[in-house]
Design an enzyme around this catalytic site. Structure first.
Site, mmCIF file in Angstrom:
data_model
loop_
_atom_site.group_PDB
_atom_site.id
_atom_site.type_symbol
_atom_site.label_atom_id
_atom_site.label_comp_id
_atom_site.label_asym_id
_atom_site.label_seq_id
_atom_site.Cartn_x
_atom_site.Cartn_y
_atom_site.Cartn_z
ATOM 1 N N GLU A 128 10.882 97.462 64.428
ATOM 2 C CA GLU A 128 9.610 97.545 64.859
ATOM 3 C C GLU A 128 8.817 97.246 63.615
ATOM 4 O O GLU A 128 9.351 97.687 62.628
ATOM 5 C CB GLU A 128 9.216 98.958 65.679
ATOM 6 C CG GLU A 128 7.784 98.632 65.914
ATOM 7 C CD GLU A 128 7.409 100.256 66.506
ATOM 8 O OE1 GLU A 128 8.155 100.884 66.778
ATOM 9 O OE2 GLU A 128 6.164 99.960 67.239
ATOM 10 N N GLY A 269 8.757 107.233 59.665
ATOM 11 C CA GLY A 269 9.315 108.614 59.665
ATOM 12 C C GLY A 269 10.679 108.521 60.523
ATOM 13 O O GLY A 269 11.402 109.198 60.146
ATOM 14 N N ALA A 270 10.432 107.783 61.502
ATOM 15 C CA ALA A 270 11.488 107.594 62.343
ATOM 16 C C ALA A 270 11.541 106.583 63.432
ATOM 17 O O ALA A 270 10.179 105.941 63.664
ATOM 18 C CB ALA A 270 12.038 108.861 63.315
ATOM 19 N N GLU A 272 12.492 104.794 67.515
ATOM 20 C CA GLU A 272 12.776 105.296 68.919
ATOM 21 C C GLU A 272 13.853 104.293 69.540
ATOM 22 O O GLU A 272 13.954 104.289 70.728
ATOM 23 C CB GLU A 272 11.598 105.380 69.679
ATOM 24 C CG GLU A 272 11.028 104.165 70.173
ATOM 25 C CD GLU A 272 9.599 103.907 69.502
ATOM 26 O OE1 GLU A 272 9.370 104.499 68.273
ATOM 27 O OE2 GLU A 272 8.737 103.133 69.748
ATOM 28 N N ASN A 273 14.619 103.475 68.807
ATOM 29 C CA ASN A 273 15.160 102.456 69.303
ATOM 30 C C ASN A 273 16.220 103.008 70.516
ATOM 31 O O ASN A 273 16.717 104.183 70.391
ATOM 32 C CB ASN A 273 16.451 102.050 68.312
ATOM 33 C CG ASN A 273 15.774 101.911 66.996
ATOM 34 O OD1 ASN A 273 15.030 101.012 66.860
ATOM 35 N ND2 ASN A 273 16.259 102.294 66.116
ATOM 36 N N GLU A 306 10.134 110.884 69.310
ATOM 37 C CA GLU A 306 10.941 109.846 69.244
ATOM 38 C C GLU A 306 11.793 109.859 70.649
ATOM 39 O O GLU A 306 11.946 108.785 71.295
ATOM 40 C CB GLU A 306 12.078 109.502 68.186
ATOM 41 C CG GLU A 306 11.336 109.663 66.824
ATOM 42 C CD GLU A 306 10.295 108.589 66.727
ATOM 43 O OE1 GLU A 306 10.161 107.557 67.247
ATOM 44 O OE2 GLU A 306 9.300 108.842 65.911
HETATM 45 ZN ZN LIG Z 1 5.874 106.675 68.075
#
Ligand SMILES: [Zn+2]
Length: 883
Positions: A128, A269-270, A272-273, A306
């Site tokens: 992303e 930060g992270a 969400e795959n 996430e």
């Molecule tokens: Zn998000």
């Protein structure tokens, strides 16, 4: 980098894709510098395409193309066109066809950290927004949804762990056991931005979760060897989030496994795959010795965020990147609600509103202001902003306020039913709430297209003869770049009127019903509301719970504020009244200092604060929020023009000192009584106790007496957890005492081997208001533990300096600006996304006093003139300078 100036992409130009991809089969042979990616795509022309017979143009960047086959036939250079950003096939069949593409990529050489890269020996991906095009040629847009099967092959020693999205299908060894492979299959169609792959030598902790329908899900968190014991809190947070989403929104997890991987170099930060969340390791790893309460809270919230994306983002994704708030605003709202339920609703609201004002209101007031649903972009990575995230969440919250919780839930249920498996739009989302509740939200939708923070100018009149109160409200909509004139918004204004005894009066609309929820709808530029049966002049409590992302202006006397601080039944507004009082006091002090007057001001505020914190039954975390004064940046934002940071700093120091002195005994008692006893717990109770104690310490230290500085040193050297230790380190780094170096050296000695914890050491020095800070920061950029290629280091040192140190960054000689411009130019060659982020620290430059403004402009102009700059940085700088 493309040589020509990139053209903006416009929402109004959206067209459905000319081709669709149904399945993707990837076969990826990992190698540090030459990874082979074979991709087999099943494509077909999109029956809903507007134009028939368009050539197939696949996105691709930084790829080495080895082979293209169409239905098994190898294509030659005559059959396609290849450039820096795409592969276009001149002729494709009219029906479904198969494309086989082989490319090579260099993970080791990828410092932009988009696509496939390698950090600390671990292969990982970030797709992303548009990273997949750096892995293979593809239709890299969120409205192309396909099911993925991914085979990964690697050296056994180098990458014993091989992960991708979905469920594991198969694994085995090759070449006499030296190499091995794993096959993953994700049955849920997804856009390529949700693709992920990880390969590395990692350790893991495991657990299971039984879903509401009784399915057992294997949960696993992968971390560096030796860090397993620090992943427990993240696992605990994950399970609580999974349960909460079932209970609050009826959403169940849908795969057999859920994996999280913590990596050390990550732009965000992270991520969400689907089924394989990749995290910046500072948002996974925590123990009492290594992480502050703030980090524990952030882990809980980001792990939940996430995870919640599995439904809001993954099962239902965005049609195009202009709809980013559809997944982000909604998911931030969901994680805020989760944190509020897990901790304290009021304290969570205060934290979220502080954050909204400091980040989003600032953005809205400057050259980077944009609507929650932007209408144009050059580099989409520049739109992962506070406006899309935080204000986007506020818009969802307002829908809940306008419709009530029951209809809000019905609307969400309809959204999940109607759009599961689709790429949706904000309009479609809103339509679900309209259909579920029978309410017309067309006026409300303006919030998505108009930038800027509305101001509600309120005036309350009381007629003692008729026992009637009239509230006049005017909404003022300030101009923002590209939007000089605006239409009135639909604003839910939650309010209360307090009678003489401090109780809420019934809100009986003149000739109408009693407002049970206390919400009036502001829909016009000017509106009046009359309330009857009001016995005496009431005190208004407006925008309760921060019912809309707006600024409010109302004529309240100091006595009124004191009355609200002591009595308001809405605890959020009680805090707001205290905060407004502090802000008023600070701004008055700045004004007096500018006129050379003595600033003996603020005693009444300090006394009101003293009453407020001794209120009965208040949570400690809430008291800590009361004791936390507005920051210097908050004051600068409210002043808004000709900002002179040094006078704000002086006013701030004086008030801190005054509060410290006035509340001295009370603060010392809090400090002594609330010391941690027994084992550390990161829960709301323990964190609240430490927060109030540290807030008291800060105010006591501001008195500057010898025993206060001794207390501070003791706090550092006897700390049993990182919350206390880091808090004291920041305070000590701001002092001109010998304990400053002693504490910094101690911290360094203890944590130099831990790449996460040592960031606190960098940040504490960059945050210091001492005049020597800039030269210190410059020296630290050459420290062996600092690297411009590591985003966390850049954020800790350069980000902390530019974004949280107003006086030293905005030095009168402009050296802070020169430094940041130099760093941005160096970073831009490595990681344009992070470079653009750092550059946004200049977003307040127009509000500064003229001399600083001129120096900031010349630093920005230098960035604008630099040759070969990325579109990321060029887009931000040209907006800043209004080019
Ligand atoms: Zn998000």
């Amino acid at each position: 980098m493309t040589a020509k100036r990139p053209r903006p992409i416009l929402l109004k130009n959206y067209r459905p894709p000319a081709y669709l991809i149904d399945t993707v089969e990837l076969d990826i042979a990992l190698d540090p510098t030459r990874t082979r990616v074979h991709s087999r795509l099943k494509l077909r022309p999109n029956p809903k395409a507007e134009k028939k017979k368009e050539p197939l143009r696949l996105d691709g960047e930084h790829l080495e193309l080895a082979e293209v086959r169409l239905d098994g036939r190898t294509l030659t250079g005559k059959d396609y066109r290849l450039d820096d950003t795409s592969l276009t096939l001149k002729k494709t069949p009219a029906k479904a066809f198969t494309l086989d593409i082989t490319t090579y990529v260099n993970p080791e050489g990828n410092k932009a950290l988009q696509g496939l890269y390698r950090t600390n020996g671990v292969y990982c991906t970030q797709c992303e927004a548009q990273g997949f095009r750096r892995i293979s040629y593809y239709l890299d847009r969120p409205d192309v949804l396909a099911t993925y099967t991914c085979r990964i092959e690697a050296e056994m020693d180098e990458a014993p762990v091989l992960l991708s999205n979905g469920n594991p299908l198969e694994r085995g060894t090759l070449a006499g056991g030296k190499r091995h492979y794993a096959v993953w299959h994700d049955p849920y169609p997804k856009p390529c931005y949700l693709f992920a792959l990880v390969g590395g030598d990692l350790s893991s902790i495991a657990s299971t979760f039984r879903t509401m329908s009784g399915r057992e899900v294997d949960l696993r968190i992968y971390v560096e060897h030796g860090k397993e014991s620090r992943a427990g809190w993240a696992m605990d947070s994950l399970k609580r989030a999974m349960r909460w989403d079932e209970e609050r929104f009826g959403r169940e997890y849908d795969l057999d496994v859920f994996n999280i991987v913590a990596v050390s170099d990550f732009n965000m930060g992270a991520m969400e795959n689907k089924g394989l969340n990749v995290f910046n390791d500072r948002l996974i790893l925590a123990s009492p010795e290594t992480a502050t309460d703030t980090i524990f809270e952030a882990i809980e919230s980001v792990v939940a965020h996430e995870y919640f994306h599995n439904w809001t983002g993954n099962r239902i994704t965005c049609r195009d990147w202009f709809q980013l708030c559809l997944k982000e605003g909604l998911t931030v709202f969901r994680d805020q609600e989760f944190s509020g339920d897990e901790r304290s609703e009021t304290v969570q609201r205060i934290i979220d509103v502080r954050r909204l004002k400091s980040l989003q209101f600032t953005e809205d007031a400057g050259p980077l202001a944009h609507p929650v649903r932007p209408e144009s972009y050059i580099e989409i990575n520049n739109f992962y902003t506070a406006t899309v995230y935080e204000k986007g969440a506020e818009l969802v919250r307002m829908i809940q306020t306008l419709l009530g919780r029951d209809y809000f839930r019905k609307g969400m249920d309809l959204y999940f039913d109607r759009h599961d498996g689709e790429a949706a739009t904000v309009d479609e989302f809103i339509t679900c709430f309209e259909d579920a509740s029978g309410t017309d939200l067309s006026h409300f939708k303006r919030w998505y297209s108009q930038a800027g923070t509305p101001e509600l100018v309120c005036d309350l009149h009381f007629d003692p003869e008729k026992k009637r109160a009239r509230l006049d409200v005017e909404q003022v909509l300030p101009p923002t770049p590209g939007q000089p004139h605006k239409k009135p918004l639909d604003i839910p204004l939650k309010l209360g009127l307090l009678g003489g005894n401090g109780q809420d009066l019934p809100l009986k609309l003149d000739g109408g019903p009693v407002l049970e929820d206390g919400v009036v709808h502001i829909t016009k530029r000017k509106q009046s509301f009359k309330f009857s049966d009001i016995p005496s002049r009431p005190v208004p409590s407006l925008l309760r719970g921060f019912s809309a992302p707006a600024n409010i202006t109302v004529d309240l006397s100091d006595q009124d504020l004191e009355f609200l601080i002591a009595n308001d039944s809405d605890l959020f507004n009680r805090w707001q009244a205290a905060n407004t009082y502090a802000m008023r006091t600070l701004i008055e002090t700045v004004r007096r200092l500018a006129k050379g007057k003595k600033a003996s001001h603020g005693m009444r505020y300090a006394k009101a604060l003293s009453t407020a914190i001794s209120g009965e039954g208040l949570e400690n975390a809430y008291r800590a929020e009361l004791l936390t004064l507005p920051s210097q940046a908050d004051v600068a934002r409210v002043i808004g023009k000709n900002v002179e940071p040094v006078s704000i700093q002086r006013a701030h120091r004086r008030l801190m000192k005054l509060v410290g002195r006035t509340l001295g005994d009370q603060l010392e008692d809090l400090y002594d009584e609330l010391a941690d006893e027994g084992p550390f717990s990161p829960d709301a109770e323990g964190a609240g106790r430490r927060a109030v104690r540290n807030a008291a310490l800060t105010l006591l230290t501001a008195r500057g007496e010898k025993p206060d500085l001794e207390r501070l040193s003791r706090h550092y050297f006897t700390a049993t957890n990182m919350t206390d230790r880091a808090h004291a380190l920041y305070q000590l780094a701001a002092q001109r005492s010998s304990d400053r170096e002693r504490a910094l050296n101690d911290f360094y000695e203890q944590w130099q081997g831990d790449h996460i914890v040592i960031d606190t050491w960098f940040a504490a020095q960059a945050h210091s208001p001492l005049a020597s800070t800039l030269s210190r920061v410059k020296a630290l950029t050459r420290h062996p533990l600092f690297a411009l290629t590591a985003p966390n280091k850049v954020r800790a040192l350069i980000g902390t300096f530019a974004l949280t140190n107003p006086v030293q960054f905005n030095r009168a000689d402009g050296a802070g600006y020169t430094f940041l411009a130099d760093q941005v130019l160096a970073l831009d060659r490595l990681n344009p996304q992070i470079a653009a982020r750092m550059l946004s620290a200049f977003r307040i430059w127009r509000s500064l006093e003229p001399k600083r403004r001129a120096k900031a402009r010349s630093a920005l102009s230098r960035v604008a003139r630099a040759k070969g700059g990325s579109p990321d940085v060029q887009e931000i700088v040209s907006k800043m300078l209004e080019l």
